[in-house]
Design a protein around this motif. Structure first.
Motif, PDB file in Angstrom:
ATOM      1  N   CYS A 124     -30.840 -28.052   1.415  1.00  8.51           N
ATOM      2  CA  CYS A 124     -30.757 -29.506   1.276  1.00  8.51           C
ATOM      3  C   CYS A 124     -31.071 -30.226   2.585  1.00  8.51           C
ATOM      4  O   CYS A 124     -31.542 -31.372   2.574  1.00  8.51           O
ATOM      5  CB  CYS A 124     -29.369 -29.909   0.792  1.00  8.51           C
ATOM      6  SG  CYS A 124     -29.018 -29.443  -0.919  1.00  8.51           S
ATOM      7  N   HIS A 125     -30.800 -29.576   3.705  1.00  9.66           N
ATOM      8  CA  HIS A 125     -31.024 -30.214   5.003  1.00  9.66           C
ATOM      9  C   HIS A 125     -32.200 -29.606   5.755  1.00  9.66           C
ATOM     10  O   HIS A 125     -32.399 -29.909   6.928  1.00  9.66           O
ATOM     11  CB  HIS A 125     -29.746 -30.132   5.850  1.00  9.66           C
ATOM     12  CG  HIS A 125     -28.592 -30.898   5.279  1.00  9.66           C
ATOM     13  ND1 HIS A 125     -27.769 -30.392   4.302  1.00  9.66           N
ATOM     14  CD2 HIS A 125     -28.145 -32.162   5.530  1.00  9.66           C
ATOM     15  CE1 HIS A 125     -26.836 -31.295   3.995  1.00  9.66           C
ATOM     16  NE2 HIS A 125     -27.045 -32.371   4.720  1.00  9.66           N
ATOM     17  N   ASP A 126     -32.969 -28.769   5.037  1.00  4.74           N
ATOM     18  CA  ASP A 126     -34.190 -28.192   5.596  1.00  4.74           C
ATOM     19  C   ASP A 126     -33.924 -27.535   6.944  1.00  4.74           C
ATOM     20  O   ASP A 126     -34.614 -27.790   7.932  1.00  4.74           O
ATOM     21  CB  ASP A 126     -35.271 -29.271   5.740  1.00  4.74           C
ATOM     22  CG  ASP A 126     -36.660 -28.673   5.950  1.00  4.74           C
ATOM     23  OD1 ASP A 126     -36.877 -27.529   5.510  1.00  4.74           O
ATOM     24  OD2 ASP A 126     -37.513 -29.339   6.555  1.00  4.74           O
TER      25      ASP A 126
END
Length: 421
Positions: free
Chosen positions: A98-100
């Motif tokens: 989700c936060h790469d």
């Protein structure tokens, strides 16, 4: 460099001294903090234990703690945490997606975290550095007769980590020997990184500071004071100190002696009452004061108020309490086990006791309490000894270990090997 640290079973932000929070919490937080100050980006993943924590806690620049929901917030015993390994690992993977996030390396702490790190190592194709902190085989070898043994399941999981981690970090050469003897580890894959002490916080106090500390703690100013700081569990040995004090007072009932025991219960069956009851049964309850765990900035007063710090553990990978005590100028009496002979310079900054016999501990305490000149000299020398151990130096050593791990070839899904990023 971006590092994923994993500390599943206890958050580095929890108060050390009770429950599952102890020296490992101090180690993880301080090494991560100093790595961050040296420019390494560190994310510490831990299991969320209350909703008020928030998902991400920004500790300082380059350092944050990420709370992953895995199982109920409360009421989950440490022994049940293996049931949540998949949920915890899945939460980390989801957060990363989700936060790469892209991590260069994983550093896991304790065997539960190591199992998660082992999975992520292959998923992320990043090297795994593992620190056990304690080992089941060693704890079972040194446990007291009344202490519950560690499970065979834990020992098997630790063996898997020894066999699969790219590098193992230990606190002392003694731990290297333990890994080789009990887990057939390859010594070339084990690196010693000495822990440190916060020498800026834990500093000696002058006579006025000592007097103030004793007044705050309700300790008679002219009494001789022995303190125990740590979790209240059989393995840490508070019962050894209580029995030794009872023996000492049986020999000399008029001895002006007081004892401070600072910590909370730890373990499935541990309660503070069992140690209160022991003191009461031995007739020394009026000489002993039990204190709740407290943050480091308040713990300084306990160290300064004491003439001696007792560390009667059945094993310690290093002995952070012993090092913090010496940093404040308080000599230590410790069991000759694990890393304590390294943390304490015998005859110079304290005494080491062979075994946990009540008479031997009573003798050692009396020897140091009654010899003011030696005790004062040891306290002065202890400050210099502790100064040679710092968290900044530990972090620098760890950064070097990480660089070494990044050069190790990691097998890909086809069995080919490529070096870490």
């Amino acid at each position: 460099m971006r590092i994923a640290m994993i500390s599943m079973h206890t958050s580095p932000l929890e108060q050390p001294g009770s429950g599952d929070a102890g020296g490992m919490n101090v180690y993880v937080l301080n090494t991560a903090t100093h790595l961050a100050r040296q420019g390494v980006e560190v994310d510490i993943y831990t299991r969320a234990t209350r909703p008020s924590q928030g998902e991400v806690v920004e500790v300082e620049e380059n350092l944050r703690v990420i709370n992953i929901v895995a199982g109920p917030y409360e009421g989950l015993a440490k022994e049940a945490l293996p049931t949540q390994l998949a949920a915890f690992a899945g939460g980390i993977v989801l957060f990363g997606k989700c936060h790469d996030l892209d991590y260069d390396l994983i550093h896991s702490h304790y065997w539960l975290s190591g199992q998660v790190g082992w999975l992520l190592r292959d998923l992320w194709e990043a090297p795994l550095v593992h620190t056990a902190h304690t080992l089941a085989a060693v704890k079972n070898a040194y446990r007291s007769a009344d202490d519950s043994p560690e499970s065979e399941a834990r020992r098997i999981c630790e063996q898997q980590l020894v066999d699969n981690a790219d590098l193992l970090v230990v606190n002392t050469h003694e731990e290297t020997n333990d890994l080789v003897q009990h887990y057939d580890a390859d010594p070339e894959h084990v690196v010693v990184v000495s822990p440190g002490a916060d020498t800026e916080l834990f500093t000696p106090g002058n006579d006025r500071a000592t007097e103030r500390s004793r007044r705050e703690l309700g300790v008679p100013l002219h009494a001789k004071v022995v303190a125990f700081i740590g979790r209240l569990q059989e393995f840490k040995g508070p019962q050894v100190l209580i029995r030794a004090v009872a023996e000492l007072l049986a020999r000399e009932p008029d001895r002006n002696l007081r004892v401070l025991i600072c910590g909370g219960p730890s373990g499935a069956h541990a309660t503070p009452e069992q140690y209160l009851d022991l003191a009461r049964d031995l007739g020394v309850e009026r000489r002993i004061r039990f204190l709740e765990p407290r943050p480091p900035e308040e713990l300084v007063s306990v160290y300064r108020a004491a003439d001696i710090i007792a560390v009667p553990s059945y094993n310690e990978s290093f002995g952070l309490v012993a090092m913090e005590a010496q940093s404040t100028g308080t000599p230590v009496i410790a069991a000759r086990v694990g890393g304590l002979p390294i943390a304490v310079a015998e005859g110079e900054t304290g005494l080491l006791v062979d075994g946990h016999g009540v008479g031997d501990w009573a003798d050692a305490i009396a020897q140091l309490l009654d010899d003011d000149d030696t005790r004062i000299r040891m306290g002065e020398d202890a400050v210099g000894h502790a100064a040679s151990f710092s968290w900044s130096a530990s972090a620098t050593q760890l950064a070097s270990v990480y660089s070494e791990a990044l050069s190790i070839e990691i097998p890909d899904c086809h069995g080919r090997r490529a070096s870490g990023r």
